[in-house]
Design a protein around this motif. Structure first.
Motif, PDB file in Angstrom:
ATOM      1  N   MET A 175       0.832  -1.206   0.000  1.00 60.12           N
ATOM      2  CA  MET A 175       0.000   0.000   0.000  1.00 60.12           C
ATOM      3  C   MET A 175       0.863   1.251   0.000  1.00 60.12           C
ATOM      4  O   MET A 175       0.590   2.214  -0.740  1.00 60.12           O
ATOM      5  CB  MET A 175      -0.927   0.007   1.219  1.00 60.12           C
ATOM      6  CG  MET A 175      -2.048  -1.010   1.172  1.00 60.12           C
ATOM      7  SD  MET A 175      -3.197  -0.865   2.567  1.00 60.12           S
ATOM      8  CE  MET A 175      -4.021   0.685   2.202  1.00 60.12           C
ATOM      9  N   ILE A 176       1.904   1.248   0.789  1.00 60.99           N
ATOM     10  CA  ILE A 176       2.750   2.448   0.910  1.00 60.99           C
ATOM     11  C   ILE A 176       3.548   2.677  -0.371  1.00 60.99           C
ATOM     12  O   ILE A 176       3.681   3.810  -0.847  1.00 60.99           O
ATOM     13  CB  ILE A 176       3.667   2.321   2.146  1.00 60.99           C
ATOM     14  CG1 ILE A 176       2.800   2.366   3.427  1.00 60.99           C
ATOM     15  CG2 ILE A 176       4.724   3.419   2.167  1.00 60.99           C
ATOM     16  CD1 ILE A 176       3.523   1.948   4.682  1.00 60.99           C
ATOM     17  N   SER A 177       4.067   1.601  -0.966  1.00 62.05           N
ATOM     18  CA  SER A 177       4.849   1.762  -2.202  1.00 62.05           C
ATOM     19  C   SER A 177       3.977   2.215  -3.364  1.00 62.05           C
ATOM     20  O   SER A 177       4.479   2.757  -4.350  1.00 62.05           O
ATOM     21  CB  SER A 177       5.553   0.451  -2.556  1.00 62.05           C
ATOM     22  OG  SER A 177       4.600  -0.563  -2.871  1.00 62.05           O
ATOM     23  N   SER A 178       2.651   2.003  -3.231  1.00 63.48           N
ATOM     24  CA  SER A 178       1.731   2.446  -4.287  1.00 63.48           C
ATOM     25  C   SER A 178       1.140   3.821  -4.006  1.00 63.48           C
ATOM     26  O   SER A 178       0.226   4.267  -4.707  1.00 63.48           O
ATOM     27  CB  SER A 178       0.593   1.424  -4.456  1.00 63.48           C
ATOM     28  OG  SER A 178       1.097   0.181  -4.880  1.00 63.48           O
ATOM     29  N   GLY A 179       1.622   4.464  -2.942  1.00 68.90           N
ATOM     30  CA  GLY A 179       1.143   5.809  -2.650  1.00 68.90           C
ATOM     31  C   GLY A 179      -0.089   5.855  -1.765  1.00 68.90           C
ATOM     32  O   GLY A 179      -0.759   6.894  -1.685  1.00 68.90           O
ATOM     33  N   TYR A 180      -0.367   4.754  -1.095  1.00 67.92           N
ATOM     34  CA  TYR A 180      -1.547   4.697  -0.239  1.00 67.92           C
ATOM     35  C   TYR A 180      -1.158   4.739   1.258  1.00 67.92           C
ATOM     36  O   TYR A 180      -1.748   4.077   2.091  1.00 67.92           O
ATOM     37  CB  TYR A 180      -2.358   3.428  -0.541  1.00 67.92           C
ATOM     38  CG  TYR A 180      -3.163   3.540  -1.816  1.00 67.92           C
ATOM     39  CD1 TYR A 180      -4.531   3.755  -1.780  1.00 67.92           C
ATOM     40  CD2 TYR A 180      -2.538   3.446  -3.059  1.00 67.92           C
ATOM     41  CE1 TYR A 180      -5.269   3.872  -2.954  1.00 67.92           C
ATOM     42  CE2 TYR A 180      -3.256   3.564  -4.238  1.00 67.92           C
ATOM     43  CZ  TYR A 180      -4.627   3.784  -4.174  1.00 67.92           C
ATOM     44  OH  TYR A 180      -5.359   3.895  -5.330  1.00 67.92           O
ATOM     45  N   LEU A 181      -0.148   5.518   1.545  1.00 71.92           N
ATOM     46  CA  LEU A 181       0.335   5.658   2.926  1.00 71.92           C
ATOM     47  C   LEU A 181      -0.760   6.208   3.839  1.00 71.92           C
ATOM     48  O   LEU A 181      -1.008   5.675   4.930  1.00 71.92           O
ATOM     49  CB  LEU A 181       1.551   6.590   2.957  1.00 71.92           C
ATOM     50  CG  LEU A 181       2.021   7.052   4.346  1.00 71.92           C
ATOM     51  CD1 LEU A 181       2.487   5.863   5.171  1.00 71.92           C
ATOM     52  CD2 LEU A 181       3.145   8.084   4.211  1.00 71.92           C
ATOM     53  N   ARG A 182      -1.413   7.264   3.412  1.00 71.47           N
ATOM     54  CA  ARG A 182      -2.425   7.913   4.256  1.00 71.47           C
ATOM     55  C   ARG A 182      -3.544   6.947   4.605  1.00 71.47           C
ATOM     56  O   ARG A 182      -3.966   6.848   5.767  1.00 71.47           O
ATOM     57  CB  ARG A 182      -2.989   9.135   3.536  1.00 71.47           C
ATOM     58  CG  ARG A 182      -3.993   9.933   4.349  1.00 71.47           C
ATOM     59  CD  ARG A 182      -4.502  11.135   3.543  1.00 71.47           C
ATOM     60  NE  ARG A 182      -5.353  11.971   4.354  1.00 71.47           N
ATOM     61  CZ  ARG A 182      -4.918  12.917   5.168  1.00 71.47           C
ATOM     62  NH1 ARG A 182      -3.624  13.121   5.299  1.00 71.47           N
ATOM     63  NH2 ARG A 182      -5.756  13.657   5.861  1.00 71.47           N
ATOM     64  N   GLU A 183      -4.024   6.201   3.584  1.00 71.57           N
ATOM     65  CA  GLU A 183      -5.100   5.234   3.833  1.00 71.57           C
ATOM     66  C   GLU A 183      -4.655   4.145   4.797  1.00 71.57           C
ATOM     67  O   GLU A 183      -5.411   3.744   5.693  1.00 71.57           O
ATOM     68  CB  GLU A 183      -5.557   4.616   2.504  1.00 71.57           C
ATOM     69  CG  GLU A 183      -6.309   5.554   1.587  1.00 71.57           C
ATOM     70  CD  GLU A 183      -5.410   6.478   0.782  1.00 71.57           C
ATOM     71  OE1 GLU A 183      -5.923   7.213  -0.068  1.00 71.57           O
ATOM     72  OE2 GLU A 183      -4.170   6.457   1.001  1.00 71.57           O
ATOM     73  N   CYS A 184      -3.431   3.693   4.618  1.00 74.91           N
ATOM     74  CA  CYS A 184      -2.905   2.635   5.492  1.00 74.91           C
ATOM     75  C   CYS A 184      -2.843   3.107   6.948  1.00 74.91           C
ATOM     76  O   CYS A 184      -3.266   2.408   7.865  1.00 74.91           O
ATOM     77  CB  CYS A 184      -1.519   2.221   5.001  1.00 74.91           C
ATOM     78  SG  CYS A 184      -0.843   0.779   5.852  1.00 74.91           S
ATOM     79  N   GLY A 255       9.118   2.718   5.436  1.00 77.69           N
ATOM     80  CA  GLY A 255       9.254   4.103   5.000  1.00 77.69           C
ATOM     81  C   GLY A 255       9.743   4.938   6.151  1.00 77.69           C
ATOM     82  O   GLY A 255       9.747   4.499   7.314  1.00 77.69           O
ATOM     83  N   THR A 256      10.161   6.153   5.873  1.00 72.38           N
ATOM     84  CA  THR A 256      10.727   7.017   6.901  1.00 72.38           C
ATOM     85  C   THR A 256       9.683   7.387   7.957  1.00 72.38           C
ATOM     86  O   THR A 256       8.668   8.007   7.655  1.00 72.38           O
ATOM     87  CB  THR A 256      11.291   8.298   6.264  1.00 72.38           C
ATOM     88  OG1 THR A 256      12.220   7.942   5.254  1.00 72.38           O
ATOM     89  CG2 THR A 256      11.970   9.162   7.320  1.00 72.38           C
ATOM     90  N   ALA A 257       9.947   6.972   9.191  1.00 75.43           N
ATOM     91  CA  ALA A 257       9.129   7.357  10.357  1.00 75.43           C
ATOM     92  C   ALA A 257       7.659   6.967  10.232  1.00 75.43           C
ATOM     93  O   ALA A 257       6.810   7.521  10.917  1.00 75.43           O
ATOM     94  CB  ALA A 257       9.239   8.857  10.620  1.00 75.43           C
ATOM     95  N   ILE A 258       7.361   5.990   9.356  1.00 72.94           N
ATOM     96  CA  ILE A 258       5.961   5.585   9.216  1.00 72.94           C
ATOM     97  C   ILE A 258       5.475   4.877  10.480  1.00 72.94           C
ATOM     98  O   ILE A 258       4.337   5.060  10.915  1.00 72.94           O
ATOM     99  CB  ILE A 258       5.776   4.678   7.979  1.00 72.94           C
ATOM    100  CG1 ILE A 258       6.019   5.497   6.708  1.00 72.94           C
ATOM    101  CG2 ILE A 258       4.381   4.064   7.951  1.00 72.94           C
ATOM    102  CD1 ILE A 258       6.021   4.683   5.443  1.00 72.94           C
ATOM    103  N   ASP A 259       6.353   4.077  11.075  1.00 72.86           N
ATOM    104  CA  ASP A 259       5.964   3.381  12.304  1.00 72.86           C
ATOM    105  C   ASP A 259       5.599   4.376  13.393  1.00 72.86           C
ATOM    106  O   ASP A 259       4.632   4.190  14.138  1.00 72.86           O
ATOM    107  CB  ASP A 259       7.077   2.448  12.786  1.00 72.86           C
ATOM    108  CG  ASP A 259       8.395   3.172  13.013  1.00 72.86           C
ATOM    109  OD1 ASP A 259       8.671   4.158  12.299  1.00 72.86           O
ATOM    110  OD2 ASP A 259       9.151   2.747  13.907  1.00 72.86           O
ATOM    111  N   ASP A 260       6.333   5.498  13.464  1.00 66.41           N
ATOM    112  CA  ASP A 260       6.028   6.506  14.477  1.00 66.41           C
ATOM    113  C   ASP A 260       4.717   7.224  14.174  1.00 66.41           C
ATOM    114  O   ASP A 260       3.931   7.527  15.072  1.00 66.41           O
ATOM    115  CB  ASP A 260       7.169   7.522  14.568  1.00 66.41           C
ATOM    116  CG  ASP A 260       6.970   8.512  15.703  1.00 66.41           C
ATOM    117  OD1 ASP A 260       6.886   8.058  16.853  1.00 66.41           O
ATOM    118  OD2 ASP A 260       6.867   9.716  15.415  1.00 66.41           O
TER     119      ASP A 260
END
Length: 613
Positions: A175-184, A255-260
């Motif tokens: 999801m994140i590699s496809s640009g769906y970070l916000r939704e995730c 991704g950068t700081a996604i876990d946080d």
């Protein structure tokens, strides 16, 4: 499996699981089926993603496929999270107990070395945490992570089984590699925050605004503070720490700081809710009865600060660390302010009605019990109380205020000086109250009783005695002994004056004798005075048995020999006259018995008990 998958095949796999076009796709979840099906779908997504970078492929078709795939993965992601999410249940007693874990003892932790366990019988913090450790998402016993990242008090648990974590990570990466970070992040945060909210409810953490907290009666707040202290330790050390661990397991390296970001999406609201309660207490109206609960809160938060700094160690969670530190500072300020207000309240306590019988004033009991409790918190208060009270030169020479020479207390901690100052102003107030007694003897007895009580409370508390010091304790002891001496002088000088020889002898010619009329008047005066003292002072009350006995012995040592000697010298002069019983009414034994009635707090009959002569 072959590393490559034809694009058309990948698209078919994606479309087969399009829940908007297939009823079967709507009813079934890929990740609840066979592993082979899961891997095939993920492989198809990978192929679609790779094709996006190829200009030779129709971008519209690929974009449509990737959107369908992302919608599907979002649903799968949500379903895995929900199906493996169970809230903590600290109140349940029938779950399987966890296997014994290695004990990591932290000397600074309140659960391993409590500074004070006094008037509140609260459930042991470790017990509460252990109850929470019984669960993982399957309801099975969960083990503590053996490598604690920060202090030994943090106890992370596995919130979701490792195979589900692996699936969540697989989905998150795509999801994140496809640009769906916000939704995730939004899906993850909403599901996990609901789980945290459910755990809060089970821990008894209510959704109260600062205004709600400040409107509650103090009696209600006391119980809520006890619950908060227990729950806050579990929240920070287990609940929040475990949520952070789960975010790292799923998102670390994706991704950068996604876990946080996911962690803060989950816990920021609950953390603010948790700390808002302590903040409301820290800025609430100050009054003496709140001091010890505020110190309990302060100590609990102080113990948690290293864990808070570790759990909320990122830049995005700085606001949580700052809020906790500010609350800790305000709790310390509140404690200092309450101590100052308590001193002022003791000084100005206005009651003017004398306590019956000259016994211990309620103010004395309250103040001494209060400072005994203060001494239980001396470790904390020695850090918080850094300035000495404003006394000495400010009050020197002013008879309307107490005075304390700070030079005499050189070397004592500011807290110790404050406690001595409280005793000084208590005595000052008691001296004023003693003047409301019309009987000077009772006034002295009142001071004796109250200062003696102060001395006994200091002696009875090793912590308090250590802070007050033996030098000041000797001063207090001297004061109540002086009051006892003043009482005896005010009461018995007049009585004993009746037993003097002066004024009884007459002389004439070659002989001298005793004036019988003067002697009779002397016996009558003695009898009347002693009977009045006996009648009034039997009602007076010395609650301390030893002090009561010591004062009676001191009275007897002065009274009995003097009466025995007087009776021995002059009995014959009275008995040779008419109606001697009207003058020599009491034997020495009668007086000895009568002294035993003194200071019992009970009325006696109008006349002394007389033995047969």
């Amino acid at each position: 499996m072959d590393d490559t998958l034809p694009l058309e095949t990948a698209e078919k796999i994606i479309l087969r699981w399009d829940s908007t076009a297939s009823e079967e796709a709507r009813e079934k979840m890929i990740f609840e089926g066979e592993r082979q099906e899961v891997d095939l779908y993920l492989h198809a997504v990978d192929e679609i993603q790779r094709s996006l970078s190829s200009v030779s492929v129709s971008s519209d078709k690929v974009n449509s496929a990737i959107q369908i795939a992302m919608a599907r993965l979002e649903d799968e992601f949500r379903n895995i999270l929900i199906s493996h999410t169970n809230p903590f249940d600290p109140s349940s007693e029938d779950e399987p107990h966890p296997q014994p874990q290695p004990q990591h003892v932290d000397p600074s932790s309140s659960s391993s070395s409590p500074k004070h366990r006094h008037h509140d019988d609260v459930e042991d913090d470790v017990d509460v945490e252990n109850k929470l450790l019984r669960f993982n998402s399957d309801g099975a016993a969960s083990s503590v992570n053996s490598s604690y990242r920060s202090t030994s008090s943090i106890r992370e648990i596995d919130l979701i089984p490792s195979d589900a974590v692996y699936d969540l990570r697989c989905i998150a990466e795509r999801m994140i590699s496809s640009g769906y970070l916000r939704e995730c992040i939004q899906v993850y945060g909403s599901v996990r925050k609901s789980a945290v909210d459910a755990s809060f409810r089970r821990l008894g953490i209510e959704k109260l605004s600062i205004g709600d907290v400040q409107r509650l009666e103090w009696e209600q707040l006391e119980a809520k503070i006890r619950r908060w202290i227990r729950a806050a330790k579990v929240c920070v050390r287990t609940l929040f720490a475990s949520e952070k661990k789960l975010c790292e397991q799923i998102f670390d390296g994706v991704g950068t700081a996604i876990d946080d970001a996911c962690f803060m999406e989950t816990v920021k609201g609950p953390a603010i809710q948790l700390f808002n309660f302590a903040e409301a207490i820290s800025i609430s109206r100050r009054s003496p009865e709140k001091l010890f609960k505020i110190l309990d809160l302060h100590d609990a938060l102080m113990d948690l600060m290293p864990d808070i700094d570790i759990v909320f160690d990122s830049k995005s969670s700085e606001s949580i660390r700052v809020q906790a530190a500010e609350i800790l500072s305000r709790l310390g300020e509140a404690a200092r302010g309450i101590l100052s207000e308590f001193e002022n309240a003791v000084l100005k306590e206005p009651s003017k009605v004398p306590v019956p019988g000259g016994t211990i004033h309620p103010l004395t009991r309250y103040v001494m019990n209060y400072i005994s409790l203060i001494s239980d918190y001396k470790v904390t208060l020695n850090d918080l109380i850094v300035s000495k009270p404003s006394t000495g030169s400010r009050y020197s020479g002013d008879p309307s205020t107490p005075d304390l020479d700070l030079n005499e207390l050189e070397g004592k901690t500011p807290l110790a000086v404050h406690l001595i100052w409280i005793i000084v102003i208590l005595q000052f107030n008691l001296d004023a109250k003693s003047k409301h007694y019309k009987d000077a003897s009772l006034s002295h007895l009142f001071i004796m009783n109250n200062v003696h009580y102060i001395v006994q409370k200091v002696r009875g508390s090793p912590e308090l005695r250590d802070m007050i010091g033996d030098d000041y304790l000797k001063k207090l002891t001297g004061k109540f002994r002086q009051a006892a001496t003043s009482y005896q002088r005010a009461t018995w000088v007049g009585v004993l004056f009746c037993l003097r020889d002066e004024g009884l002898h007459v002389s004439g010619g070659f002989s001298s004798g005793v004036s019988r009329s003067a002697l009779r008047e002397r016996f009558k005066a003695f009898n009347a005075m002693f009977e009045e003292v006996h009648r009034t002072q039997a009602v007076w009350w010395i609650p301390d048995l030893q002090l009561r006995e010591e004062l009676r012995i001191s009275i007897s040592e002065k009274l009995i020999p003097a009466y025995r000697s007087f009776l021995g010298r002059f009995r014959s002069h009275i008995e040779s006259g008419r109606h001697p019983e009207n003058y020599i009414k009491y034997s020495v034994e009668d007086l000895e018995d009568a002294v035993l009635d003194f200071f019992e707090g009970n009325p006696v009959s109008q006349h002394l008990r007389r033995r047969s002569q």
